[in-house]
Motif scaffolding. Structure first.
Motif, PDB file in Angstrom:
ATOM      1  N   PRO A  73       0.837  -1.200   0.000  1.00  0.00           N
ATOM      2  CA  PRO A  73       0.000   0.000   0.000  1.00  0.00           C
ATOM      3  C   PRO A  73       0.873   1.251   0.000  1.00  0.00           C
ATOM      4  N   SER A  74       0.327   2.366  -0.411  1.00  0.00           N
ATOM      5  CA  SER A  74       1.037   3.641  -0.232  1.00  0.00           C
ATOM      6  C   SER A  74       0.949   4.001   1.252  1.00  0.00           C
ATOM      7  N   GLY A  75       1.764   4.936   1.686  1.00  0.00           N
ATOM      8  CA  GLY A  75       1.687   5.390   3.074  1.00  0.00           C
ATOM      9  C   GLY A  75       0.321   5.954   3.406  1.00  0.00           C
ATOM     10  N   ASP A  76      -0.284   6.689   2.457  1.00  0.00           N
ATOM     11  CA  ASP A  76      -1.627   7.246   2.680  1.00  0.00           C
ATOM     12  C   ASP A  76      -2.673   6.142   2.800  1.00  0.00           C
ATOM     13  N   PRO A  91      -8.857  -6.282  16.278  1.00  0.00           N
ATOM     14  CA  PRO A  91      -8.813  -5.514  15.024  1.00  0.00           C
ATOM     15  C   PRO A  91      -9.380  -4.108  15.205  1.00  0.00           C
ATOM     16  N   ASN A  92      -9.123  -3.264  14.197  1.00  0.00           N
ATOM     17  CA  ASN A  92      -9.756  -1.941  14.176  1.00  0.00           C
ATOM     18  C   ASN A  92     -11.157  -2.063  13.570  1.00  0.00           C
ATOM     19  N   ALA A  93     -11.838  -0.944  13.387  1.00  0.00           N
ATOM     20  CA  ALA A  93     -13.222  -0.950  12.888  1.00  0.00           C
ATOM     21  C   ALA A  93     -13.336  -1.498  11.460  1.00  0.00           C
ATOM     22  N   PHE A  94     -12.248  -1.501  10.701  1.00  0.00           N
ATOM     23  CA  PHE A  94     -12.254  -2.073   9.351  1.00  0.00           C
ATOM     24  C   PHE A  94     -11.893  -3.554   9.360  1.00  0.00           C
ATOM     25  N   GLY A  95     -11.583  -4.106  10.530  1.00  0.00           N
ATOM     26  CA  GLY A  95     -11.241  -5.514  10.637  1.00  0.00           C
ATOM     27  C   GLY A  95      -9.763  -5.828  10.473  1.00  0.00           C
ATOM     28  N   PHE A  96      -8.896  -4.804  10.431  1.00  0.00           N
ATOM     29  CA  PHE A  96      -7.457  -5.021  10.286  1.00  0.00           C
ATOM     30  C   PHE A  96      -6.822  -5.227  11.655  1.00  0.00           C
ATOM     31  N   HIS A  97      -6.049  -6.297  11.782  1.00  0.00           N
ATOM     32  CA  HIS A  97      -5.314  -6.615  13.008  1.00  0.00           C
ATOM     33  C   HIS A  97      -3.885  -6.080  12.903  1.00  0.00           C
ATOM     34  N   ASP A  98      -3.249  -5.914  14.051  1.00  0.00           N
ATOM     35  CA  ASP A  98      -1.807  -5.650  14.129  1.00  0.00           C
ATOM     36  C   ASP A  98      -1.371  -4.376  13.406  1.00  0.00           C
ATOM     37  N   MET A  99      -2.193  -3.361  13.417  1.00  0.00           N
ATOM     38  CA  MET A  99      -1.835  -2.102  12.758  1.00  0.00           C
ATOM     39  C   MET A  99      -0.882  -1.270  13.610  1.00  0.00           C
ATOM     40  N   ALA A 139      -4.928   5.350   6.176  1.00  0.00           N
ATOM     41  CA  ALA A 139      -6.396   5.314   6.119  1.00  0.00           C
ATOM     42  C   ALA A 139      -6.917   3.962   6.617  1.00  0.00           C
ATOM     43  N   ALA A 140      -6.250   2.885   6.232  1.00  0.00           N
ATOM     44  CA  ALA A 140      -6.657   1.554   6.697  1.00  0.00           C
ATOM     45  C   ALA A 140      -6.465   1.434   8.203  1.00  0.00           C
ATOM     46  N   CYS A 141      -5.384   1.979   8.709  1.00  0.00           N
ATOM     47  CA  CYS A 141      -5.106   1.928  10.142  1.00  0.00           C
ATOM     48  C   CYS A 141      -6.122   2.744  10.932  1.00  0.00           C
ATOM     49  N   ARG A 142      -6.354   3.960  10.503  1.00  0.00           N
ATOM     50  CA  ARG A 142      -7.259   4.854  11.239  1.00  0.00           C
ATOM     51  C   ARG A 142      -8.691   4.324  11.267  1.00  0.00           C
ATOM     52  N   ALA A 143      -9.116   3.686  10.206  1.00  0.00           N
ATOM     53  CA  ALA A 143     -10.475   3.127  10.134  1.00  0.00           C
ATOM     54  C   ALA A 143     -11.523   4.178  10.493  1.00  0.00           C
ATOM     55  N   GLY A 144     -11.336   5.376   9.955  1.00  0.00           N
ATOM     56  CA  GLY A 144     -12.312   6.450  10.170  1.00  0.00           C
ATOM     57  C   GLY A 144     -12.071   7.306  11.410  1.00  0.00           C
ATOM     58  N   THR A 145     -11.052   6.976  12.205  1.00  0.00           N
ATOM     59  CA  THR A 145     -10.786   7.760  13.411  1.00  0.00           C
ATOM     60  C   THR A 145      -9.843   8.921  13.097  1.00  0.00           C
ATOM     61  N   THR A 146      -9.747   9.858  14.021  1.00  0.00           N
ATOM     62  CA  THR A 146      -8.823  10.992  13.874  1.00  0.00           C
ATOM     63  C   THR A 146      -7.869  11.075  15.067  1.00  0.00           C
ATOM     64  N   THR A 147      -7.838  10.056  15.885  1.00  0.00           N
ATOM     65  CA  THR A 147      -7.029  10.041  17.098  1.00  0.00           C
ATOM     66  C   THR A 147      -5.607   9.549  16.812  1.00  0.00           C
ATOM     67  N   ARG A 148      -4.727   9.638  17.806  1.00  0.00           N
ATOM     68  CA  ARG A 148      -3.317   9.222  17.646  1.00  0.00           C
ATOM     69  C   ARG A 148      -3.210   7.762  17.224  1.00  0.00           C
ATOM     70  N   TRP A 149      -3.992   6.917  17.807  1.00  0.00           N
ATOM     71  CA  TRP A 149      -4.086   5.499  17.466  1.00  0.00           C
ATOM     72  C   TRP A 149      -5.550   5.218  17.164  1.00  0.00           C
ATOM     73  N   VAL A 174       5.573  -6.908   5.829  1.00  0.00           N
ATOM     74  CA  VAL A 174       4.735  -6.388   4.746  1.00  0.00           C
ATOM     75  C   VAL A 174       3.263  -6.613   5.080  1.00  0.00           C
ATOM     76  N   ARG A 175       2.433  -5.728   4.576  1.00  0.00           N
ATOM     77  CA  ARG A 175       0.986  -5.886   4.638  1.00  0.00           C
ATOM     78  C   ARG A 175       0.492  -5.797   3.199  1.00  0.00           C
ATOM     79  N   PRO A 176      -0.058  -6.861   2.662  1.00  0.00           N
ATOM     80  CA  PRO A 176      -0.506  -6.842   1.276  1.00  0.00           C
ATOM     81  C   PRO A 176      -1.663  -5.877   1.041  1.00  0.00           C
ATOM     82  N   ALA A 177      -1.693  -5.312  -0.149  1.00  0.00           N
ATOM     83  CA  ALA A 177      -2.816  -4.483  -0.589  1.00  0.00           C
ATOM     84  C   ALA A 177      -3.257  -5.014  -1.951  1.00  0.00           C
TER      85      ALA A 177
END
Length: 176
Positions: free
Chosen positions: A50-53, A116-124, A57-67, A168-171
């Motif tokens: 994935p790109s850094g952006d 996981p986060n709200a998008f279902g991603f673990h280990d972000m 976005a995948a990590c934040r899962a719609g949040t605006t907080t530090r984590w 790596v995290r596949p995209a």
């Protein structure tokens, strides 16, 4: 990408090495992989970095907080593998103060072991740094404090570098 995935790739002549820093199982994240190797392996599966952006976005899962768990590092408990009280006495990368909580892991945790986060991603947050297409790594690792694991943190990496905490995290590109 876990070592179980590596076994499948190794059968096709593609090799990646897990870290020798701690006992690993087929469920642990792959480490010691360079950006070049990561891209090549993922391309064979029709995947990409994935790109850094995209990663953020995948990590934040719609949040605006530090984590994605909130603004207090204590909110990471159960969701992140970072330098913590269990690893007391270990000092990595200038992070001499471990988090006051215990996440249960001194080294890497098995993939998907944490919430996981709200998008279902673990280990972000934590576990292993994840390389991105634009030659940055994101997410932090098990050997750094929570500040280095914030959603927005990015570090430049050399494409040939293959550290014992780089993964790596596949995209996958979506077609309209």
């Amino acid at each position: 990408v876990s070592p179980a995935d590596v076994d499948a790739l190794s059968a096709r002549g593609i090799a990646m090495a897990p870290s020798a820093s701690a006992p690993v199982t087929l469920a642990h994240p792959v480490e010691n992989i360079s950006w070049h190797r990561g891209r090549a392996v993922l391309a064979r599966w029709g995947l990409r970095l994935p790109s850094g952006d995209e990663w953020e976005a995948a990590c934040r899962a719609g949040t605006t907080t530090r984590w994605y768990t909130g603004d207090d590092s204590a909110s990471l408990l159960g969701s992140a593998n970072v330098l913590d009280a269990l690893a007391k006495g270990l000092v990595y990368h200038g992070h001499p103060s471990p988090e006051p909580f215990v996440d249960g892991f001194v080294h890497t945790a098995a993939v998907g072991r944490l919430a996981p986060n709200a998008f279902g991603f673990h280990d972000m947050h934590g576990n292993v740094w994840e390389m991105c297409e634009d030659l940055v790594d994101c997410g932090g690792a098990h050997n750094v404090g929570s500040d280095a694991c914030r959603s927005a943190v990015r570090n430049r990496i050399a494409p040939e570098f293959a550290g014992g905490y780089m993964g790596v995290r596949p995209a996958r590109s979506l077609r309209p």
